[in-house]
Design a protein around this motif. Structure first.
Motif, mmCIF file in Angstrom:
data_model
loop_
_atom_site.group_PDB
_atom_site.id
_atom_site.type_symbol
_atom_site.label_atom_id
_atom_site.label_comp_id
_atom_site.label_asym_id
_atom_site.label_seq_id
_atom_site.Cartn_x
_atom_site.Cartn_y
_atom_site.Cartn_z
ATOM 1 N N ALA A 9 -0.144 5.361 0.176
ATOM 2 C CA ALA A 9 0.943 5.807 1.049
ATOM 3 C C ALA A 9 2.045 6.479 0.239
ATOM 4 N N ILE A 10 2.371 5.910 -0.920
ATOM 5 C CA ILE A 10 3.394 6.504 -1.784
ATOM 6 C C ILE A 10 2.924 7.858 -2.294
ATOM 7 N N ALA A 11 1.689 7.942 -2.737
ATOM 8 C CA ALA A 11 1.140 9.211 -3.222
ATOM 9 C C ALA A 11 1.129 10.261 -2.112
ATOM 10 N N ALA A 12 0.741 9.878 -0.914
ATOM 11 C CA ALA A 12 0.737 10.813 0.213
ATOM 12 C C ALA A 12 2.152 11.276 0.534
ATOM 13 N N GLY A 13 3.116 10.370 0.481
ATOM 14 C CA GLY A 13 4.517 10.725 0.733
ATOM 15 C C GLY A 13 5.047 11.698 -0.299
ATOM 16 N N VAL A 14 4.718 11.437 -1.568
ATOM 17 C CA VAL A 14 5.158 12.334 -2.640
ATOM 18 C C VAL A 14 4.533 13.717 -2.460
ATOM 19 N N LEU A 15 3.243 13.776 -2.154
ATOM 20 C CA LEU A 15 2.576 15.065 -1.939
ATOM 21 C C LEU A 15 3.165 15.810 -0.741
ATOM 22 N N LEU A 16 3.479 15.091 0.324
ATOM 23 C CA LEU A 16 4.076 15.699 1.512
ATOM 24 C C LEU A 16 5.459 16.261 1.185
ATOM 25 N N ALA A 17 6.267 15.502 0.451
ATOM 26 C CA ALA A 17 7.599 15.967 0.062
ATOM 27 C C ALA A 17 7.506 17.184 -0.856
ATOM 28 N N LEU A 18 6.553 17.175 -1.780
ATOM 29 C CA LEU A 18 6.353 18.307 -2.677
ATOM 30 C C LEU A 18 5.914 19.554 -1.908
#
Length: 153
Positions: A9-18
């Motif tokens: 979930a954290i990785a997906a959030g970071v990718l979405l923000a990027l």
């Protein structure tokens, strides 16, 4: 939630923000990008109709008309000409027969409405795009320089 799902979930959030940040930066870059065109390219219809661009060439001798802070002049690349309207103060180095770059948009009547006018700063400098365009225009057969308005555009 398991530790594995938290990391995902954290990785997906970071990718979405990027991805969102990248999209915003590219959109801002694209909207602020201003291309350079010569009078010949404008006459050929290569310049954008709804977006600002830069028009470069020489100020035709005898073409500057002043009415207070409203100035009209013609930019030429020795092959074609584009009439320019500008409201404001011109740079001190603005002179007939000298290089100029105007930023603005082409009006429906074929007159380039400039919001900024830049003049060369010494005898040896001309924007590289303008110098190259003038060389190309002079290499072609010399002919009368019809204005954009005379061509019915």
């Amino acid at each position: 939630m398991t530790p594995r799902r938290k990391r995902l979930a954290i990785a997906a959030g970071v990718l979405l923000a990027l991805a969102a940040a990248t999209a915003l930066v590219l959109n801002a870059f694209r909207s602020n990008l201003v291309f350079f065109f010569t009078p010949t390219q404008v006459a050929a219809g290569e310049a954008p109709q709804q977006r600002p661009f830069r028009l470069g060439g020489l100020v035709r001798a005898g073409s500057v008309q002043r009415e207070g802070v409203q100035i009209r002049f013609i930019v030429t690349d020795t092959q074609r000409e584009v009439p320019v309207a500008y409201t404001g103060l011109l740079p001190d180095l603005f002179k007939e027969g000298k290089g100029v770059v105007a930023q603005g948009a082409l009006g429906p009547d074929g007159v380039f409405v400039a919001r900024e006018v830049l003049a060369k700063h010494d005898e040896n400098y001309m924007p590289p795009e303008a110098a190259e365009a003038l060389k190309r225009a002079q290499a072609q057969a010399p002919q009368a320089a019809p204005t954009l308005v005379e061509n019915g555009r």
